[in-house]
Each structure stands twice: as C-alpha cells, then as structure tokens.
Design a protein around this motif. Structure first.
Motif, mmCIF file in Angstrom:
data_model
loop_
_atom_site.group_PDB
_atom_site.id
_atom_site.type_symbol
_atom_site.label_atom_id
_atom_site.label_comp_id
_atom_site.label_asym_id
_atom_site.label_seq_id
_atom_site.Cartn_x
_atom_site.Cartn_y
_atom_site.Cartn_z
ATOM 1 N N LYS A 98 -29.284 35.492 65.322
ATOM 2 C CA LYS A 98 -29.975 34.549 66.047
ATOM 3 C C LYS A 98 -28.698 33.768 67.018
ATOM 4 C CE LYS A 98 -34.337 35.165 65.129
ATOM 5 N NZ LYS A 98 -35.953 34.406 65.212
ATOM 6 N N PRO A 99 -27.884 33.918 67.504
ATOM 7 C CA PRO A 99 -26.675 32.417 68.410
ATOM 8 C C PRO A 99 -27.456 31.929 69.587
ATOM 9 C CG PRO A 99 -25.308 35.269 68.044
ATOM 10 C CD PRO A 99 -27.137 34.868 67.988
ATOM 11 N N PRO A 100 -27.054 30.339 69.591
ATOM 12 C CA PRO A 100 -27.901 29.790 70.210
ATOM 13 C C PRO A 100 -27.452 30.227 71.583
ATOM 14 C CG PRO A 100 -25.413 28.218 69.839
ATOM 15 C CD PRO A 100 -25.756 30.091 68.717
ATOM 16 N N TYR A 101 -26.189 30.990 72.368
ATOM 17 C CA TYR A 101 -26.019 30.473 73.298
ATOM 18 C C TYR A 101 -27.274 31.674 74.766
ATOM 19 C CZ TYR A 101 -21.750 29.364 71.321
ATOM 20 O OH TYR A 101 -21.056 28.891 70.255
ATOM 21 N N ARG A 102 -27.920 32.667 74.445
ATOM 22 C CA ARG A 102 -28.895 32.481 75.481
ATOM 23 C C ARG A 102 -29.456 31.522 75.819
ATOM 24 N NH1 ARG A 102 -30.861 37.838 76.900
ATOM 25 N NH2 ARG A 102 -33.401 37.804 78.219
ATOM 26 N N LYS A 103 -30.133 30.855 75.228
ATOM 27 C CA LYS A 103 -30.884 29.581 75.211
ATOM 28 C C LYS A 103 -29.946 28.474 75.809
ATOM 29 C CE LYS A 103 -34.687 29.953 71.662
ATOM 30 N NZ LYS A 103 -34.918 29.369 70.378
ATOM 31 N N LEU A 104 -28.964 28.334 75.706
ATOM 32 C CA LEU A 104 -27.774 27.535 76.150
ATOM 33 C C LEU A 104 -27.439 28.283 77.318
ATOM 34 C CD1 LEU A 104 -25.953 27.336 72.978
ATOM 35 C CD2 LEU A 104 -26.870 25.140 74.092
ATOM 36 N N GLY A 105 -27.595 29.260 77.398
ATOM 37 C CA GLY A 105 -27.473 28.679 79.464
ATOM 38 C C GLY A 105 -28.078 29.077 80.158
ATOM 39 N N VAL A 106 -29.903 29.411 79.625
ATOM 40 C CA VAL A 106 -30.527 28.918 80.788
ATOM 41 C C VAL A 106 -31.033 27.551 80.633
ATOM 42 C CG1 VAL A 106 -33.478 28.988 80.533
ATOM 43 C CG2 VAL A 106 -32.446 31.419 79.767
ATOM 44 N N LYS A 107 -30.829 27.068 79.099
ATOM 45 C CA LYS A 107 -30.741 25.525 79.571
ATOM 46 C C LYS A 107 -29.279 24.538 80.556
ATOM 47 C CE LYS A 107 -30.718 21.251 76.424
ATOM 48 N NZ LYS A 107 -30.647 20.694 75.510
ATOM 49 N N ALA A 108 -28.522 25.335 80.870
ATOM 50 C CA ALA A 108 -27.494 24.887 81.769
ATOM 51 C C ALA A 108 -27.575 25.174 82.795
ATOM 52 C CB ALA A 108 -26.331 25.366 81.119
ATOM 53 N N LEU A 109 -28.445 26.236 83.225
ATOM 54 C CA LEU A 109 -28.755 26.754 85.094
ATOM 55 C C LEU A 109 -30.172 25.856 85.169
ATOM 56 C CD1 LEU A 109 -27.808 29.032 87.280
ATOM 57 C CD2 LEU A 109 -30.184 30.431 85.651
ATOM 58 N N GLU A 110 -30.925 25.661 84.289
ATOM 59 C CA GLU A 110 -32.176 24.680 84.885
ATOM 60 C C GLU A 110 -31.160 22.849 85.238
ATOM 61 O OE1 GLU A 110 -35.655 26.848 82.960
ATOM 62 O OE2 GLU A 110 -34.900 25.514 81.445
ATOM 63 N N ALA A 111 -30.895 22.953 84.427
ATOM 64 C CA ALA A 111 -29.822 21.534 84.094
ATOM 65 C C ALA A 111 -29.116 21.889 85.732
ATOM 66 C CB ALA A 111 -29.340 21.137 83.511
ATOM 67 N N ALA A 112 -28.456 22.894 86.527
ATOM 68 C CA ALA A 112 -27.297 22.682 87.983
ATOM 69 C C ALA A 112 -28.192 21.343 88.909
ATOM 70 C CB ALA A 112 -27.853 24.382 88.769
ATOM 71 N N SER A 113 -26.513 20.396 88.704
ATOM 72 C CA SER A 113 -26.753 19.511 89.622
ATOM 73 C C SER A 113 -25.515 19.484 90.828
ATOM 74 C CB SER A 113 -27.903 18.279 89.174
ATOM 75 O OG SER A 113 -27.008 16.520 89.285
ATOM 76 N N GLU A 114 -25.564 18.098 91.339
ATOM 77 C CA GLU A 114 -24.188 17.980 91.746
ATOM 78 C C GLU A 114 -23.234 17.024 90.766
ATOM 79 O OE1 GLU A 114 -25.394 16.882 95.821
ATOM 80 O OE2 GLU A 114 -25.043 18.362 96.746
ATOM 81 N N GLU A 115 -24.297 16.277 90.260
ATOM 82 C CA GLU A 115 -23.084 15.393 88.595
ATOM 83 C C GLU A 115 -23.444 16.041 87.425
ATOM 84 O OE1 GLU A 115 -22.361 12.323 89.431
ATOM 85 O OE2 GLU A 115 -22.860 11.999 91.473
ATOM 86 N N PHE A 116 -22.558 15.753 86.693
ATOM 87 C CA PHE A 116 -22.326 16.306 85.612
ATOM 88 C C PHE A 116 -21.357 15.598 84.890
ATOM 89 C CE2 PHE A 116 -19.447 18.303 88.416
ATOM 90 C CZ PHE A 116 -18.216 18.595 87.663
ATOM 91 N N GLU A 117 -21.617 15.340 83.383
ATOM 92 C CA GLU A 117 -20.637 15.183 82.645
ATOM 93 C C GLU A 117 -18.683 15.584 81.987
ATOM 94 O OE1 GLU A 117 -22.056 13.462 78.899
ATOM 95 O OE2 GLU A 117 -23.906 13.319 79.693
ATOM 96 N N LEU A 118 -18.072 14.735 82.021
ATOM 97 C CA LEU A 118 -16.904 15.284 82.231
ATOM 98 C C LEU A 118 -16.394 14.947 80.291
ATOM 99 C CD1 LEU A 118 -14.776 14.854 84.107
ATOM 100 C CD2 LEU A 118 -15.816 16.534 84.379
#
Length: 373
Positions: free
Chosen positions: A163-183
């Motif tokens: 159960k690698p975490p990447y499927r959930k991380l992908g959805v979480k990233a998509l739902e957080a889409a914004s014009e501002e993000f961290e570097l």
C-alpha cells in the motif's frame, strides 16, 4: 514570408528585442525587454493554470500536479538515461490525443506512478477526460502524463508493503490545487536531493514585452550540482532576476573540467532525476510545444552540472493554456524560438530557486540544505 524576409526578421529579433507600441508589437532598442517576472514569480502566473501539492513527512516524499482549467495542448522531451514515466508516448505529435487534463510530478520512482491512478479516478468520476463519445455509465479517460523521481533512499519510512501512499497523495494534491504553493521541501521535491545537498521544488515566471507569460515548475533531484564547487553561487546566476535566489552574482562560477563537487559521490542507476513542466498562455500547436520542450532542456544544462547522465531520468513537459492567440505580427517559427529561449532561462531560475528554498528533511538527514552550507 520568403527566406530573405525570415532571415531579416531573425536578425531584428536578435539585435533589438521586442516592445509594445501604439501600433502593436514592434522592435525595441534595448534588447532587454523580457526581464520581468509575473506577480508571484510562479508558474501560476500563466493564466488558466493551478498547482496542487501534497507530501508525507514520515515517508519523506510528495506529489505535485500541474492542473490547467481545461484540457491543454502539451508535449514532452525526455533526455535522462533512466526515466520513470507514464503516457509520454501519447504526447507524440502523430498520435490521437492532442491535449492533456493534467501533468503529474511525483516522488517514489515506479511506485509514484500510482499518484496518477488516484487523479484519474477522481477526474473520471467528475466527467473530466478524453472520450470518443458519451456512453452511459462509462467514465471518460483523463490524460495524465507523469514523471517520477527517485527518493526511496532518503531515509524516510518506505515500509509500505502493498500500500504505497501515492494514490492518496495524488488525490490530496489535486484537491489542494491553487495559484499559490510552496517552494523548496514541498510536493514532488519534498524528498529530493541535488548534487550532494538538499534538492526541492522550484518555480519561476517571465513576462514578455508584449504581455505573454512563460512559467516553469521543477522537482530537482539531480546527480549534478546547482552550485559551483567550493561555492554557494548558483550556475543559473547569469539569468537571475533580482535576488530571487540570493543575488550572489557570478564571481565564483568556475570549475575544472572534471570537478563536479560532491555530485559523483551519489551516482547510482536510476537514482537521480530532474522533472519539470514549462507552460505558456500563448495558443500553440503540439509541434510548437514540442520544440519549446526541447529548447527548455537547455535550462537544465544552465543550472545543473553535470546533466542528462545515464543515472538521470530528466524529463521536461510543456503545455499551453491558450489564453491568448499567437501574435500575427511575427512568423510562428520566430515566436516558438523566442518562447523556447525564455523557457530555458525560466527553468534554470526555477531550478536554482528549488535548491535555494529547500530545508533539510526532518530527523537526522545526511544531506544539508543550501542554506546550511
């Protein structure tokens, strides 16, 4: 336009630059007209684009999603000797689908491909994706070109079993889409390393004299170093705008032919990858975006040394949000050349910003961040 006219236009471009006038686009005398960033100095200065990111601090990995407001024309150029990619073949100009629903950058090497699985399911359930025709009960197929970097040996807890975490991380990233993000230590660059120090996630933008925007985002996990041996100065310093990565200048930018600093001490097959995406708001074709992706690879060479080695999996995507029609005042080939050259510099700056903004990983990380040197 005949050959003589084209050569004349190219000569004018190289000697004069561009500027806006009452009559539209004209040539300017200073030759330095594309030297400003967008308001954020991020790829999201390109209208019609958002970025989503997520990370797992315990696993020390993350995902970054480049999300256009609507399907966007895209292309890719793969140079590294050990790439980990998904759906890059679909981006060939002769293939059926000419647009993508998102571009995914992920940690996790082959396991990171699952980040696109989660995003595909999320989009398909919301009726976003490619379809030859609507069939009741059948979701469309989101087109999600993906590139992954190797961060498996960075000290995080990778005992995920089946159960690698990447499927959930992908959805979480998509739902957080914004014009501002961290570097820095964020998203796909969370667990990244670069030339013996901490790598990370970087971004930058450039606004042309006639109001078009080119942006870049990159996860820097490179074998090569972003800084000169024995120095903190960035190889990308000649194209820095303002003090976006410290304003340290170029005085110490020199090295012997085989002096790569700490870079070669970490040379392992498929273990080093810089993955990036270039975007513009100019409406361009798949073939034109392909050339821009090719030219943008030079940004990696300007910012990292060495680059495109057998150990690297370097990939550069490019996409157009098509917010503005291409200016009719210049040949398409000249426009493509111009945007490709700007893309290379913008990507070089984004790479330096990734390393400049990075912080050491939680715990007893063996790799210092640039700011700790």
């Amino acid at each position: 336009m005949n050959r003589r006219e084209l050569l004349g236009t190219l000569a004018s471009v190289s000697s004069a630059g561009f500027a806006l006038s009452a009559g539209g686009l004209s040539f300017a005398a200073d030759g330095n007209t594309a030297r400003q960033t967008g308001p954020r100095n991020l790829i999201t200065d390109v209208p019609g684009l958002k970025i989503g990111q997520s990370q797992d601090a315990k696993v020390q990995t993350g995902v970054t999603v480049i999300l256009p407001d609507k399907a966007a024309v895209a292309a890719v150029d793969v140079r590294g000797g050990g790439p980990a990619t998904r759906e890059t073949d679909a981006l060939a100009p002769h293939n059926l689908v000419q647009e993508v629903d998102a571009v995914v950058l992920s940690g996790g090497s082959v396991y990171g491909m699952a980040s696109a699985d989660g995003i595909a399911a999320w989009m398909g359930a919301r009726n976003r994706g490619f379809s030859m025709g609507s069939v009741p009960g059948v979701p469309p197929s989101p087109i999600l070109p993906t590139a992954c970097l190797y961060d498996l040996a960075n000290g995080g807890n990778k005992k995920w079993g089946e159960k690698p975490p990447y499927r959930k991380l992908g959805v979480k990233a998509l739902e957080a889409a914004s014009e501002e993000f961290e570097l820095g230590t964020a998203g796909a660059g969370f667990g990244a390393m670069s030339g013996g120090i901490k790598g990370g996630l970087g971004s930058a933008s450039t606004v042309t004299a006639d109001g078009h925007t080119v942006g870049a985002i990159v996860a820097v996990n490179s074998l090569g170093s972003a800084i000169a041996p024995g120095s903190k100065q960035f190889w990308a310093a000649p194209v820095e705008i303002g003090n976006e990565f410290g304003g340290l200048g170029t005085e110490e930018l020199h090295a012997n032919p085989e002096d790569y600093g700490h870079a070669l001490r970490q040379a392992k097959p498929r273990a080093n990858t810089t993955i990036a995406c270039i975007a513009t708001d100019v409406a361009l074709t798949r073939v034109e975006m392909q050339r821009i992706a090719v030219m943008a690879q030079d940004g990696l060479a300007r910012a990292l040394r060495p680059i495109h080695a057998p150990f690297d999996g370097d990939v550069v995507f490019s996409l157009s949000t098509a917010q503005h029609e291409a200016p009719s005042i210049m040949p398409r080939s000249v426009l493509t050349m111009r945007l490709g050259a700007i893309a290379a510099d913008t990507l070089a700056r984004a790479i330096a910003r990734a390393v400049y903004e990075a912080t050491s990983l939680p715990g007893n990380s063996p790799k210092p961040a640039w700011r700790d040197l």
